[in-house]
Scaffold this motif. Structure first.
Motif, PDB file in Angstrom:
ATOM      1  N   UNK A  55       0.845  -1.193   0.000  1.00  0.00           N
ATOM      2  CA  UNK A  55       0.000   0.000   0.000  1.00  0.00           C
ATOM      3  C   UNK A  55       0.891   1.257   0.000  1.00  0.00           C
ATOM      4  N   UNK A  56       1.935   1.228   0.833  1.00  0.00           N
ATOM      5  CA  UNK A  56       2.870   2.366   0.884  1.00  0.00           C
ATOM      6  C   UNK A  56       3.464   2.630  -0.501  1.00  0.00           C
ATOM      7  N   UNK A  57       3.894   1.547  -1.163  1.00  0.00           N
ATOM      8  CA  UNK A  57       4.505   1.726  -2.491  1.00  0.00           C
ATOM      9  C   UNK A  57       3.483   2.308  -3.480  1.00  0.00           C
ATOM     10  N   UNK A  58       2.216   1.843  -3.378  1.00  0.00           N
ATOM     11  CA  UNK A  58       1.185   2.351  -4.300  1.00  0.00           C
ATOM     12  C   UNK A  58       0.923   3.842  -4.056  1.00  0.00           C
ATOM     13  N   UNK A  59       0.883   4.239  -2.770  1.00  0.00           N
ATOM     14  CA  UNK A  59       0.654   5.660  -2.456  1.00  0.00           C
ATOM     15  C   UNK A  59       1.805   6.500  -3.014  1.00  0.00           C
ATOM     16  N   UNK A  60       3.025   6.010  -2.818  1.00  0.00           N
ATOM     17  CA  UNK A  60       4.192   6.759  -3.326  1.00  0.00           C
ATOM     18  C   UNK A  60       4.176   6.806  -4.857  1.00  0.00           C
ATOM     19  N   UNK A  61       3.795   5.690  -5.482  1.00  0.00           N
ATOM     20  CA  UNK A  61       3.740   5.682  -6.951  1.00  0.00           C
ATOM     21  C   UNK A  61       2.690   6.687  -7.444  1.00  0.00           C
ATOM     22  N   UNK A  62       1.509   6.651  -6.823  1.00  0.00           N
ATOM     23  CA  UNK A  62       0.437   7.564  -7.245  1.00  0.00           C
ATOM     24  C   UNK A  62       0.865   9.024  -7.062  1.00  0.00           C
ATOM     25  N   UNK A  63       1.760   9.253  -6.090  1.00  0.00           N
ATOM     26  CA  UNK A  63       2.267  10.614  -5.870  1.00  0.00           C
ATOM     27  C   UNK A  63       3.476  10.934  -6.744  1.00  0.00           C
ATOM     28  N   UNK A  64       3.852  10.024  -7.635  1.00  0.00           N
ATOM     29  CA  UNK A  64       4.961  10.278  -8.562  1.00  0.00           C
ATOM     30  C   UNK A  64       6.335  10.034  -7.950  1.00  0.00           C
ATOM     31  N   UNK A  65       6.393   9.359  -6.792  1.00  0.00           N
ATOM     32  CA  UNK A  65       7.682   9.197  -6.113  1.00  0.00           C
ATOM     33  C   UNK A  65       8.317   7.822  -6.320  1.00  0.00           C
ATOM     34  N   UNK A  66       7.655   6.958  -7.044  1.00  0.00           N
ATOM     35  CA  UNK A  66       8.267   5.666  -7.420  1.00  0.00           C
ATOM     36  C   UNK A  66       8.326   5.645  -8.940  1.00  0.00           C
ATOM     37  N   UNK A  67       9.443   5.191  -9.473  1.00  0.00           N
ATOM     38  CA  UNK A  67       9.593   5.135 -10.936  1.00  0.00           C
ATOM     39  C   UNK A  67       9.756   6.510 -11.547  1.00  0.00           C
ATOM     40  N   UNK A  68      10.312   7.431 -10.775  1.00  0.00           N
ATOM     41  CA  UNK A  68      10.391   8.823 -11.232  1.00  0.00           C
ATOM     42  C   UNK A  68      11.191   8.952 -12.534  1.00  0.00           C
ATOM     43  N   UNK A  69      12.252   8.138 -12.675  1.00  0.00           N
ATOM     44  CA  UNK A  69      13.082   8.253 -13.891  1.00  0.00           C
ATOM     45  C   UNK A  69      12.674   7.253 -14.977  1.00  0.00           C
ATOM     46  N   UNK A  70      11.676   6.419 -14.696  1.00  0.00           N
ATOM     47  CA  UNK A  70      11.313   5.358 -15.659  1.00  0.00           C
ATOM     48  C   UNK A  70      10.542   5.960 -16.836  1.00  0.00           C
ATOM     49  N   UNK A  71      10.528   5.269 -17.986  1.00  0.00           N
ATOM     50  CA  UNK A  71       9.879   5.842 -19.176  1.00  0.00           C
ATOM     51  C   UNK A  71       8.385   6.101 -18.963  1.00  0.00           C
ATOM     52  N   UNK A  72       7.913   7.292 -19.312  1.00  0.00           N
ATOM     53  CA  UNK A  72       6.502   7.636 -19.072  1.00  0.00           C
ATOM     54  C   UNK A  72       5.530   6.747 -19.838  1.00  0.00           C
ATOM     55  N   UNK A  73       5.954   6.239 -21.024  1.00  0.00           N
ATOM     56  CA  UNK A  73       5.022   5.412 -21.813  1.00  0.00           C
ATOM     57  C   UNK A  73       4.651   4.111 -21.091  1.00  0.00           C
ATOM     58  N   UNK A  74       5.454   3.713 -20.083  1.00  0.00           N
ATOM     59  CA  UNK A  74       5.101   2.495 -19.333  1.00  0.00           C
ATOM     60  C   UNK A  74       4.740   2.809 -17.882  1.00  0.00           C
ATOM     61  N   UNK A  75       4.424   4.054 -17.613  1.00  0.00           N
ATOM     62  CA  UNK A  75       3.967   4.392 -16.267  1.00  0.00           C
ATOM     63  C   UNK A  75       4.991   5.114 -15.413  1.00  0.00           C
ATOM     64  N   UNK A  76       6.192   5.332 -15.933  1.00  0.00           N
ATOM     65  CA  UNK A  76       7.215   6.035 -15.159  1.00  0.00           C
ATOM     66  C   UNK A  76       7.050   7.547 -15.253  1.00  0.00           C
ATOM     67  N   UNK A  77       7.929   8.260 -14.531  1.00  0.00           N
ATOM     68  CA  UNK A  77       7.814   9.717 -14.467  1.00  0.00           C
ATOM     69  C   UNK A  77       8.641  10.441 -15.508  1.00  0.00           C
ATOM     70  N   UNK A  78       9.588   9.745 -16.165  1.00  0.00           N
ATOM     71  CA  UNK A  78      10.419  10.378 -17.201  1.00  0.00           C
ATOM     72  C   UNK A  78      11.329  11.470 -16.652  1.00  0.00           C
TER      73      UNK A  78
END
Ligand SMILES: Cc1cc2nc3c(=O)[nH]c(=O)nc-3n(C[C@H](O)[C@H](O)[C@H](O)COP(=O)(O)OP(=O)(O)OC[C@H]3O[C@@H](n4cnc5c(N)ncnc54)[C@H](O)[C@@H]3O)c2cc1C
Length: 410
Positions: free
Chosen positions: A48-71
């Motif tokens: 749940x913690x990881x999901x909250x952080x992801x929804x807030x843009x704090x997980x996968x921040x550098x990952x490609x946006x086309x697959x859900x990352x922040x770019x």
């Protein structure tokens, strides 16, 4: 490298900090100690913690946006890491997926695999594990014996994996299997995505010396994997595995972060315990504390240098091995000093949670030294790939792993 925030980074830091304050009650916090058995409830809380952080843009921040990352860029990722650390947020439960499996799928997966898997992996909707090690294949990973044979309905997998971290909670894994027993050891391997809920997969947790069961044996009895779940070309799994291993070292120690109990928790513990020690113990403890803190700081700045390098080169190099070696050494020194500060009370540590975290952590750090490549293997890699020394197999041709170099091992 300039360590001061630019105005843009400073604004970003304020936003991250505000998010973590606003969502405080929705996030799991801790001091980095490995106290709790990762049981179902704890795993759910951390997902749940990881999901909250992801929804807030704090997980996968550098990952490609086309697959859900922040770019985003690595400098802001470093800001996120610092703020998560400052707010004492527990490390992501999906660390194997984030650190190893995800980067491997991104580098070698098909479009379809990336679209199906990455976003859910980032959000810990699906947890992932790494099925590389076997009873006879750890450091010498190319000795993998699990077989994959292609039939009409897909690849049939037969074999056993071991030390598979958190496999009991995972939906998917990346699996290294032998597809061509006649080819040379490194040529006949192939990487697959495996559904851990597929018929024929049996996961058995193993009890560790810290009392936890965070890793497992995995038995694979005629498990069928569709050819579309292959990662990379048939018999080219070694190249795919090297991507995983480089990312693994980076994930464990390359970022300059702390493994195990945090150094600020050690400082608070020392302030509490020093008055209870005699003069000699106190002097030794203060010296040891100074060493741990200086080494932590040096590791953090070395991690920043590595991040800068990755920003330029695009991927972690063999130098990440040095980060892992150092991070493990510091984690062990931290836990060890925590126990020594308890003095005679250390014998009662088991009965008091606050004290037990030091003993528990002390029992966990030898395992971290093995995971993702043992200290000896990492030193071989540094000697050969960074310093350009002759390979260990050249010096010891009778080893059980002849004709390979340290780069061929974990
Ligand atoms: C906490 C933890 C989590 C793990 N999680 C996973 C996971 O999720 N997935 C996974 O696939 N694996 C996992 N592993 C397994 C890990 O990768 C292996 O333990 C590691 O690669 C060492 O392999 P081994 O245990 O077979 O030891 P071995 O390879 O048998 O090594 C035994 C000893 O010999 C030394 N040695 C071996 N070869 C050399 C050499 N060439 N030169 C000098 N010394 C050498 C080693 O350093 C070690 O001290 C995990 C392990 C631990 C402890």
């Amino acid at each position: 490298m300039d360590f001061d925030d630019t105005p843009d980074q400073s604004r970003f830091r304020d936003e991250v900090r505000a998010f973590l304050v606003d969502h405080h009650d929705d996030l799991a916090h801790g001091d980095g100690s490995n106290l709790e058995e990762p049981g179902v409830d704890r795993v759910e809380l951390l997902r749940h913690t990881q999901a909250v952080l992801y929804d807030g843009g704090l997980i996968g921040y550098t990952w490609p946006p086309e697959y859900g990352g922040g770019g985003g860029d690595n400098a802001k990722q470093a800001v996120i890491n610092e703020e998560l650390h400052r707010a004492r947020i527990s490390g992501p439960i999906g660390h194997v997926g984030l650190g190893m499996c995800g980067p491997t799928v991104l580098a070698h997966g098909s479009e379809d695999q990336k679209e199906r898997y990455i976003r859910r992996l980032l959000r810990a909707d699906d947890m992932w594990c790494q099925l590389f090690s076997e009873p006879g294949s750890g450091s010498d990973l190319a000795a993998v014996r699990t077989r994959a044979v292609l039939q009409e309905d897909g690849w049939h997998i037969q074999g056993q994996k071991v030390w598979t971290t958190l496999a009991q909670y995972c939906r998917y894994g990346i699996l290294l299997a032998r597809t061509n027993p006649d080819a040379s050891r490194h040529r006949g391997l192939t990487m697959f995505v495996i559904d851990m809920h597929a018929p024929g997969v049996t996961v058995r947790p193993l009890r560790q010396m810290n009392g936890h069961t965070s890793f497992n044996e995995v038995f694979l009895d005629d498990v069928v994997i569709a050819d579309s779940e292959r990662l990379g070309a048939v018999d080219d799994g070694w190249r795919v595995a090297l991507t995983t291993l480089m990312n693994e070292r980076m994930a464990i120690g390359g970022g300059g972060g702390e493994l195990g109990v945090r150094s600020d928790a050690l400082v608070a513990h020392a302030a509490d315990r020093l008055p209870h020690l005699d003069e000699t113990q106190r002097v030794l403890a203060v010296e040891a504390l100074g060493r741990v803190l200086v080494e932590s700081l040096a590791a953090r700045y070395t991690g920043y240098r590595l991040q800068t390098r990755i920003e330029k080169d695009g991927r972690p190099g063999p130098e990440a091995s040095a980060g892992k070696l150092t991070a493990v050494k510091i984690a062990h020194a931290t836990a060890d000093l925590g126990v020594r500060l308890l003095g005679d009370d250390a014998v009662l540590a088991r009965s008091r949670d606050g004290d037990w975290r030091w003993a528990s952590s002390q029992a966990s750090t030898p395992g971290i030294a093995l995971a993702g490549g043992t200290d000896e293997i990492l030193r071989n890699i540094l000697g050969e790939r960074v310093l350009g020394l002759p390979s260990d197999s050249a010096r010891t041709p009778a080893r059980s792993t002849p004709a390979t170099t340290a780069t061929d091992k974990r």
